[in-house]
Design an enzyme around this catalytic site. Structure first.
Site, PDB file in Angstrom:
ATOM      1  N   ASN A  11       0.868  -1.172   0.000  1.00 53.73           N
ATOM      2  CA  ASN A  11       0.000   0.000   0.000  1.00 53.73           C
ATOM      3  C   ASN A  11       0.912   1.231   0.000  1.00 53.73           C
ATOM      4  OD1 ASN A  11      -1.788   2.045   0.545  1.00 53.73           O
ATOM      5  ND2 ASN A  11      -2.377   1.314   2.585  1.00 53.73           N
ATOM      6  N   TRP A  12       1.028   1.856  -1.160  1.00 53.27           N
ATOM      7  CA  TRP A  12       1.972   2.974  -1.285  1.00 53.27           C
ATOM      8  C   TRP A  12       1.412   4.270  -0.697  1.00 53.27           C
ATOM      9  CZ3 TRP A  12       4.236   2.371  -6.990  1.00 53.27           C
ATOM     10  CH2 TRP A  12       4.803   1.102  -7.099  1.00 53.27           C
ATOM     11  N   LYS A  13       0.152   4.268  -0.353  1.00 50.17           N
ATOM     12  CA  LYS A  13      -0.510   5.458   0.218  1.00 50.17           C
ATOM     13  C   LYS A  13      -0.274   6.684  -0.676  1.00 50.17           C
ATOM     14  CE  LYS A  13      -0.358   3.273   4.685  1.00 50.17           C
ATOM     15  NZ  LYS A  13      -0.344   3.386   6.127  1.00 50.17           N
ATOM     16  N   HIS A  97      -9.754   1.211   4.664  1.00 45.69           N
ATOM     17  CA  HIS A  97      -8.497   1.395   5.398  1.00 45.69           C
ATOM     18  C   HIS A  97      -8.755   2.348   6.568  1.00 45.69           C
ATOM     19  CE1 HIS A  97      -4.425   2.619   6.398  1.00 45.69           C
ATOM     20  NE2 HIS A  97      -4.009   1.527   5.777  1.00 45.69           N
ATOM     21  N   GLU A  99      -7.165   4.770   7.660  1.00 45.13           N
ATOM     22  CA  GLU A  99      -6.944   6.194   7.337  1.00 45.13           C
ATOM     23  C   GLU A  99      -8.156   6.776   6.610  1.00 45.13           C
ATOM     24  OE1 GLU A  99      -3.138   5.572   5.443  1.00 45.13           O
ATOM     25  OE2 GLU A  99      -2.301   5.050   7.396  1.00 45.13           O
ATOM     26  N   GLU A 169      -5.606  -4.813  10.494  1.00 50.29           N
ATOM     27  CA  GLU A 169      -4.582  -3.795  10.716  1.00 50.29           C
ATOM     28  C   GLU A 169      -4.864  -3.044  12.008  1.00 50.29           C
ATOM     29  OE1 GLU A 169      -2.596  -2.654   6.739  1.00 50.29           O
ATOM     30  OE2 GLU A 169      -4.336  -1.374   7.002  1.00 50.29           O
ATOM     31  N   GLY A 175       2.218   2.388  10.658  1.00 52.63           N
ATOM     32  CA  GLY A 175       3.175   3.478  10.491  1.00 52.63           C
ATOM     33  C   GLY A 175       3.873   3.900  11.777  1.00 52.63           C
ATOM     34  N   SER A 215       3.136  -2.085  10.298  1.00 54.20           N
ATOM     35  CA  SER A 215       4.593  -2.168  10.511  1.00 54.20           C
ATOM     36  C   SER A 215       5.168  -3.554  10.236  1.00 54.20           C
ATOM     37  CB  SER A 215       4.963  -1.684  11.921  1.00 54.20           C
ATOM     38  OG  SER A 215       4.552  -0.335  12.082  1.00 54.20           O
ATOM     39  N   GLY A 236       2.718  -1.116   4.292  1.00 53.98           N
ATOM     40  CA  GLY A 236       2.793   0.300   3.940  1.00 53.98           C
ATOM     41  C   GLY A 236       4.242   0.705   3.725  1.00 53.98           C
ATOM     42  N   GLY A 237       4.847   1.265   4.771  1.00 51.81           N
ATOM     43  CA  GLY A 237       6.199   1.823   4.696  1.00 51.81           C
ATOM     44  C   GLY A 237       7.211   0.927   3.979  1.00 51.81           C
TER      45      GLY A 237
END
Ligand code: PGA
Length: 257
Positions: A11-13, A97, A99, A169, A175, A215, A236-237
């Site tokens: 997930n590159w956000k 998600h 967010e 999640e 993150g 994470s 993500g990251g």
């Protein structure tokens, strides 16, 4: 893992302009584009989908979007429809998600409409659930997840349910560098599997992939993925770097061998 292959999704956000996305996609294809033992999905921002699609279309890397409108077309300024995604060879879409829920007010009901629209359009929803730190500390985790699943997957019939991917999640792990321990994650994943079995039958529940997100990185991927009900990861990251994403894919490949 329950059955089938591990699914590792990036997930590159809201990161990377098109040129940088294309570059990252090329590097990921080099790392993992020909392997067949793990399903791999990359989810760039909307603006990069077209460019990344050109890179991934002849490889084993699948393309995903990070959100989608529940409506098919019309006067919905700023929205993107399932048909528009399909047109770019997108086959997965992250929905609900945390967010989106937290910053854009997406309710369980909205998420449910999106999940239904995705399934109807042959897009695999990566349907996200997770508790906040406050909820975990109040020992509400399983109740919260259960509610999110009950509402988010309402009105889905068993014959359509096996295309769903669920991502657990924990919001406090996203993150933050904090990861659920493998045991904590497994406890929730097992509860999700049981609920899916109650909703859709044990056979279908065994086919639904349940990903862990929050994470996940090369250092902890293997012990998380080794858990019985963890079928992959939503990253993500660590998905913004082809090498670390590749190492997570490798961890999954090693466990499948
Ligand atoms: P993270 O994000 O790996 O950076 O914690 C995961 C996600 O939000 O999907």
């Amino acid at each position: 893992m329950a059955t089938g292959k591990y699914l590792i999704a990036g997930n590159w956000k809201m990161n990377k302009v098109t040129g940088d996305s294309v570059q990252l996609a090329k590097e990921i294809c080099q790392e993992a584009g020909s392997q067949t033992s793990v399903s791999v999905v990359v989810c760039p921002p909307f603006t990069s989908l077209s460019g990344v699609s050109e890179i991934t279309k002849d490889t084993n890397i699948h393309l995903g979007a990070q959100n989608m409108c529940a409506e098919p077309s019309g006067a919905y300024t700023g929205e993107v429809s399932a048909e528009m995604l399909r047109d770019l060879l997108v086959n997965h879409v992250i929905l609900g998600h945390s967010e989106r829920r937290e910053y854009y007010g997406e309710t369980d009901e909205v998420v449910n409409r999106k999940v239904l629209a995705a399934i109807e359009n042959n897009l695999k929803p990566i349907f996200c659930v997770g508790e906040t730190l406050e909820q975990r500390e109040a020992e509400q985790t399983l109740a919260i997840i259960q509610d999110q699943i009950k509402s988010g997957l309402a009105n889905i019939t068993s014959d359509k349910a096996d295309s769903i991917v669920v991502a657990y999640e924990p919001v406090w792990a996203i993150g933050t560098g904090k990861t659920a321990t493998p045991e904590m994650a497994q406890e929730v994943h097992a509860a999700i599997r049981k609920q899916l079995a109650d909703l859709f039958g044990a056979d279908v529940a065994g086919k639904i992939k349940i990903l862990y997100g929050g994470s996940m990185k090369p250092e902890n991927a293997e012990e998380l993925l080794a858990q019985e009900d963890i079928d992959g990861g939503l990253i993500g990251g660590a998905s913004l770097n082809a090498h670390s994403f590749g190492q997570i894919i490798e961890a999954a490949a090693k466990l499948s061998a």
